[in-house]
Design a protein around this motif. Structure first.
Motif, PDB file in Angstrom:
ATOM      1  N   LEU A 268       0.875  -1.129   0.084  1.00 55.05           N
ATOM      2  CA  LEU A 268       0.059  -0.153   0.093  1.00 55.05           C
ATOM      3  C   LEU A 268       0.885   1.271  -0.013  1.00 55.05           C
ATOM      4  N   ALA A 269       2.090   1.204   0.694  1.00 54.00           N
ATOM      5  CA  ALA A 269       2.920   2.391   0.633  1.00 54.00           C
ATOM      6  C   ALA A 269       3.548   2.777  -0.639  1.00 54.00           C
ATOM      7  N   ASP A 270       3.778   3.825  -0.946  1.00 53.34           N
ATOM      8  CA  ASP A 270       4.404   4.349  -2.158  1.00 53.34           C
ATOM      9  C   ASP A 270       5.850   3.663  -2.297  1.00 53.34           C
ATOM     10  N   ILE A 271       6.322   3.675  -1.382  1.00 56.46           N
ATOM     11  CA  ILE A 271       7.933   3.025  -1.549  1.00 56.46           C
ATOM     12  C   ILE A 271       7.961   2.080  -0.049  1.00 56.46           C
ATOM     13  N   CYS A 272       8.747   1.036  -0.011  1.00 56.51           N
ATOM     14  CA  CYS A 272       8.987   0.258   1.196  1.00 56.51           C
ATOM     15  C   CYS A 272      10.589  -0.351   1.151  1.00 56.51           C
ATOM     16  N   PHE A 273      11.121   0.031   2.126  1.00 55.44           N
ATOM     17  CA  PHE A 273      12.435  -0.599   2.343  1.00 55.44           C
ATOM     18  C   PHE A 273      12.320  -1.717   3.036  1.00 55.44           C
ATOM     19  N   HIS A 274      12.890  -2.946   2.606  1.00 59.92           N
ATOM     20  CA  HIS A 274      12.884  -4.006   3.482  1.00 59.92           C
ATOM     21  C   HIS A 274      13.949  -4.253   4.359  1.00 59.92           C
ATOM     22  N   LEU A 275      13.913  -4.214   5.491  1.00 55.99           N
ATOM     23  CA  LEU A 275      14.945  -4.232   6.472  1.00 55.99           C
ATOM     24  C   LEU A 275      15.579  -5.719   6.782  1.00 55.99           C
ATOM     25  N   ASN A 276      16.851  -5.893   6.952  1.00 58.25           N
ATOM     26  CA  ASN A 276      17.099  -7.137   7.571  1.00 58.25           C
ATOM     27  C   ASN A 276      17.628  -7.000   8.986  1.00 58.25           C
ATOM     28  N   GLU A 277      17.893  -7.953   9.643  1.00 59.19           N
ATOM     29  CA  GLU A 277      18.076  -8.138  11.363  1.00 59.19           C
ATOM     30  C   GLU A 277      19.452  -7.068  11.810  1.00 59.19           C
ATOM     31  N   SER A 278      20.127  -6.474  10.604  1.00 52.19           N
ATOM     32  CA  SER A 278      21.238  -5.807  11.000  1.00 52.19           C
ATOM     33  C   SER A 278      20.862  -4.234  10.766  1.00 52.19           C
ATOM     34  N   HIS A 279      19.680  -3.827  10.574  1.00 54.38           N
ATOM     35  CA  HIS A 279      18.956  -2.752   9.987  1.00 54.38           C
ATOM     36  C   HIS A 279      19.386  -2.110   8.773  1.00 54.38           C
ATOM     37  N   GLY A 280      19.891  -3.246   7.856  1.00 55.80           N
ATOM     38  CA  GLY A 280      20.434  -2.842   6.666  1.00 55.80           C
ATOM     39  C   GLY A 280      19.135  -2.999   5.671  1.00 55.80           C
ATOM     40  N   ILE A 281      19.251  -2.448   4.501  1.00 56.47           N
ATOM     41  CA  ILE A 281      18.150  -2.409   3.632  1.00 56.47           C
ATOM     42  C   ILE A 281      18.427  -3.586   2.678  1.00 56.47           C
ATOM     43  N   ASP A 282      17.697  -4.704   2.532  1.00 59.22           N
ATOM     44  CA  ASP A 282      17.814  -5.720   1.657  1.00 59.22           C
ATOM     45  C   ASP A 282      17.232  -5.300   0.363  1.00 59.22           C
ATOM     46  N   LYS A 283      15.969  -4.728   0.206  1.00 57.45           N
ATOM     47  CA  LYS A 283      15.249  -4.163  -1.015  1.00 57.45           C
ATOM     48  C   LYS A 283      14.550  -3.254  -0.883  1.00 57.45           C
ATOM     49  N   VAL A 284      14.489  -2.484  -1.968  1.00 52.11           N
ATOM     50  CA  VAL A 284      13.604  -1.363  -2.362  1.00 52.11           C
ATOM     51  C   VAL A 284      12.490  -1.619  -3.028  1.00 52.11           C
ATOM     52  N   GLN A 285      11.404  -1.416  -2.580  1.00 57.17           N
ATOM     53  CA  GLN A 285      10.040  -1.870  -3.274  1.00 57.17           C
ATOM     54  C   GLN A 285       9.291  -0.619  -3.617  1.00 57.17           C
ATOM     55  N   ILE A 286       9.279  -0.166  -4.997  1.00 61.86           N
ATOM     56  CA  ILE A 286       8.522   1.081  -5.463  1.00 61.86           C
ATOM     57  C   ILE A 286       7.350   0.703  -6.025  1.00 61.86           C
ATOM     58  N   ASN A 287       6.166   1.023  -5.520  1.00 59.55           N
ATOM     59  CA  ASN A 287       4.698   0.993  -5.772  1.00 59.55           C
ATOM     60  C   ASN A 287       4.576   1.831  -6.598  1.00 59.55           C
ATOM     61  N   LYS A 288       5.278   3.237  -6.593  1.00 59.75           N
ATOM     62  CA  LYS A 288       4.608   4.553  -7.168  1.00 59.75           C
ATOM     63  C   LYS A 288       5.640   4.928  -7.860  1.00 59.75           C
ATOM     64  N   MET A 289       5.614   5.112  -9.377  1.00 61.10           N
ATOM     65  CA  MET A 289       6.804   5.658  -9.902  1.00 61.10           C
ATOM     66  C   MET A 289       6.322   7.110 -10.224  1.00 61.10           C
ATOM     67  N   LEU A 290       7.395   7.959 -10.738  1.00 64.54           N
ATOM     68  CA  LEU A 290       6.951   9.239 -10.794  1.00 64.54           C
ATOM     69  C   LEU A 290       5.662   9.512 -11.655  1.00 64.54           C
ATOM     70  N   CYS A 291       4.876  10.287 -11.296  1.00 59.61           N
ATOM     71  CA  CYS A 291       3.557  10.353 -11.857  1.00 59.61           C
ATOM     72  C   CYS A 291       3.743  11.852 -12.879  1.00 59.61           C
TER      73      CYS A 291
END
Length: 291
Positions: A268-291
């Motif tokens: 549902l969010a426009d962008i989602c940062f999937h965090l790992n157990e070390s607070h790092g970002i494993d994946k950037v999920q973009i649900n809304k491209m530039l409109c």
């Protein structure tokens, strides 16, 4: 910036990989949508690093994109201890504990966002603050002021942007707290009603939403515990700092909606940062491209 915020060297790598592209995305969305003042929401479980991200992003937007930026948290909107005790007496005892929808001054949040959107040059407004060490609102003389105009508002919080649950999903208790202290479901129904009503009106003021998706609830418990230790070191023996047992009970208040957010908000969010157990970002999920 890293030295000022006492951040690890890894943030130097995140600047070109994450923060500058994110800043460009926000800046472009603001222009394309024709918003003089753009409201950017940030959701994330307790201890996920929302405050650090928002503080760092604020500096990036100001220094890298020349946008006058102000940030505040839904935590700054908590009702006073006295008001929550009145709410607990009139509605349900569990509402004495800050955190869930129903324990914030949503009307003040709406008023603040509206004020920030329309703040002109040579005008100023106050930003409320809440002292978690004493579990009460800071006095108004301790609030910071913000001068207009404002180009960007960063609004963060653990439940920001979270949708309400279905009535059927409230039937089964989530944990020992709900089984033993909310057996009839009155508390969780009240919380859900607040989330479905006033809070959605507040969240509708958000122009775009970023989610920091924690790995699981175990990470929330560990990271929130680290925050409590830091608060303990800062506050000493000041009242309000929780021990391990108190923290475990405290987090049960958040478990239901944290789980709900983990299931619903990544898509549902426009962008989602999937965090790992070390607070790092494993994946950037973009649900809304530039409109």
């Amino acid at each position: 910036m890293c030295e000022q915020l006492q951040l690890p060297d890894s943030y130097r790598e995140l600047l070109p990989q994450i923060y500058l592209p994110l800043g460009e995305w926000i800046s472009r969305q603001r222009l394309l949508q024709g918003k003089l003042c753009y409201v950017f929401g940030v959701n994330g479980g307790q201890g996920s690093g929302k405050s650090t991200l928002c503080h760092f992003l604020k500096l990036v937007m100001e220094q890298g994109f020349d946008l006058r930026t102000v940030g505040f948290s839904v935590d700054d909107l908590y009702l006073s201890k006295r008001s929550r005790h009145v709410l607990a007496r009139n509605q349900h005892p569990l509402l004495a504990t800050r955190g869930v929808p129903g324990t914030h001054d949503v009307a003040s949040g709406l008023e603040l966002l509206n004020r920030l959107r329309t703040l002109r040059a040579n005008e100023a407004t106050y930003l409320p603050s809440f002292n978690k060490a004493v579990d009460d609102c800071d006095p108004m003389e301790a609030w910071q002021t913000c001068e207009g105009p404002v180009d960007l508002v960063i609004f963060e919080g653990w439940c920001v942007g979270t949708p309400a649950q279905s009535e059927a999903s409230l039937a089964i208790p989530m944990n020992a707290l709900e089984r033993e202290e909310d057996a009839d479901g009155q508390w969780r129904r009240y919380v859900n009603q607040q989330l479905a009503g006033p809070y959605q009106t507040l969240f509708a003021r958000i122009d775009a939403l970023l989610m920091l998706k924690v790995p699981d609830l175990n990470a929330v418990k560990q990271w929130r515990g680290q925050q409590e230790q830091q608060l303990q070191a800062k506050a000493g023996k000041q009242a309000g700092v929780m021990d391990e047992e108190s923290l475990a009970r405290f987090l049960m208040h958040y478990q239901r909606l944290t789980n709900h957010a983990l299931k619903t908000l990544p898509d549902l969010a426009d962008i989602c940062f999937h965090l790992n157990e070390s607070h790092g970002i494993d994946k950037v999920q973009i649900n809304k491209m530039l409109c």
